[in-house]
Scaffold this active site. Structure first.
Site, PDB file in Angstrom:
ATOM      1  N   SER A 127       0.860  -1.456  -0.144  1.00 26.47           N
ATOM      2  CA  SER A 127       0.051   0.044  -0.132  1.00 26.47           C
ATOM      3  C   SER A 127       0.888   1.240   0.127  1.00 26.47           C
ATOM      4  CB  SER A 127      -0.838   0.084   1.177  1.00 26.47           C
ATOM      5  OG  SER A 127      -1.586   1.181   1.511  1.00 26.47           O
ATOM      6  N   TYR A 152      -2.623   0.009  10.154  1.00 23.05           N
ATOM      7  CA  TYR A 152      -2.550  -0.850   8.718  1.00 23.05           C
ATOM      8  C   TYR A 152      -1.314  -0.466   7.865  1.00 23.05           C
ATOM      9  CZ  TYR A 152      -3.963  -1.162   3.585  1.00 23.05           C
ATOM     10  OH  TYR A 152      -4.031  -1.495   2.414  1.00 23.05           O
TER      11      TYR A 152
END
Length: 321
Positions: A127, A152
């Site tokens: 990501s 995350y």
């Protein structure tokens, strides 16, 4: 060629699986169909895949070590595209252990499956959030990424480190893809395109964080899938066969302009509530895609206006508006 696609009922997973199926490959799609958001949307995505004779769905949790090991042993996948993860920056503030189970334990079961079953190439989702508060833009794969601002992001950075260690120790070819704000038809309902489109159509106000001064490198789903398909054919072969690529539009868009494009796609003006920055968010993302261009001869090209029009049209159809 037989593929395992994890997160097959997810946004990117469904579109990637469909592309592979259209190309004639055999795909085993795995998903646990959790309720992080409405499972009906995941069922809708699955319905796009189930008619294909070369597709099989397995409902299974990645954290189930024994079941995943048995699946790898039974199926003997040539390639794995690992897209399953507990998504969402903000939700990681509420349910941190969901990220440990899905993103860390889940990555480990996939790596072990690849290690013991001679998988040719593992491509996995990282990501753009790994870049954290990096001030240098555009973000490059060679930048230091040691300062995540959400759990995350930390799990995605950990995935890259785990993959590198397995590439080094066991000569497993692994490629991480740092996705930049993916959007498009059948996208996630917790992300801005869906939230804003829904609110505008229903006449509700939208929350505009950081007073509209956030910048995001919004990347249309078809561009993401094209990047995945091309990169899974670029198999690393160095001593530690490990690679990382940004997949982004290389054109950051200010939130204000993004909202204007949604208003145009919906043919309706939004009522806006301006707010400060949210915990775990970053002010800007911007992808340097030169490595992707060099290795795969590819660069995303879909404009935000074209992409959001496509999403808004799909949203109306999906919700019978």
């Amino acid at each position: 060629m037989k593929y395992l696609v994890t997160g097959a009922a997810g946004f990117i997973g469904m579109h990637t699986s469909k592309r592979l199926l259209d190309m004639g490959y055999e795909v085993v799609g795995l998903d646990n169909l959790n309720d992080y958001y409405d499972p009906a949307l995941k069922e809708y995505r699955l319905e796009q895949l189930l008619p294909y004779p070369n597709f099989r769905f397995v409902k299974q949790d990645l954290a189930d070590r024994k079941s995943i090991a048995e699946l790898f042993k039974k199926e003997r996948f040539q390639r794995v595209i690992h897209l399953a993860a507990q998504a969402g920056v903000r939700y990681s503030l509420e349910a941190p252990f969901d990220y440990v189970d899905s993103n860390l334990v889940g990555m480990m079961t996939i790596l072990e499956g690849c290690r013991h079953n001679e998988v040719e190439h593992l491509v996995y989702a990282s990501s753009s959030s790994v870049y954290g508060m990096n001030a240098k833009i555009p973000f490059s794969e060679t930048d230091m990424v040691d300062n995540p601002v959400s759990l995350y992001a930390a799990t995605k950075k950990a995935n890259e480190l785990m993959a590198h260690s397995y590439s080094h120790l066991y000569k497993i070819s692994t490629t991480g893809l740092r996705f930049f704000t993916v959007y498009g038809p059948a996208g996630r309902p917790d992300m801005a395109p869906w939230l804003f489109t829904e609110a505008i159509i229903q006449g509700r106000p939208i929350k505009v964080f950081n007073h509209g001064k956030m910048q995001r490198d919004f990347t249309y789903i078809d561009d993401i899938v094209e990047g995945i398909i091309r990169i899974q054919n670029v198999i690393p072969e160095q001593t530690a066969p490990y690679s990382l690529y940004n997949i982004g539009n290389n054109q950051p868009v200010e939130l204000k302009s993004f909202i204007e494009a949604i208003e145009k796609a919906c043919d309706k003006e939004a009522e806006k509530i301006y707010m400060g920055m949210q915990p775990g968010d970053v002010p800007a993302t911007y992808a340097d895609t030169s490595r992707l261009e060099q290795s795969a001869n590819y660069k995303p090209t879909t404009s935000i206006e074209v992409g959001l029009k496509s999403f808004a049209d799909w949203y109306r159809q999906y919700n019978s508006i």
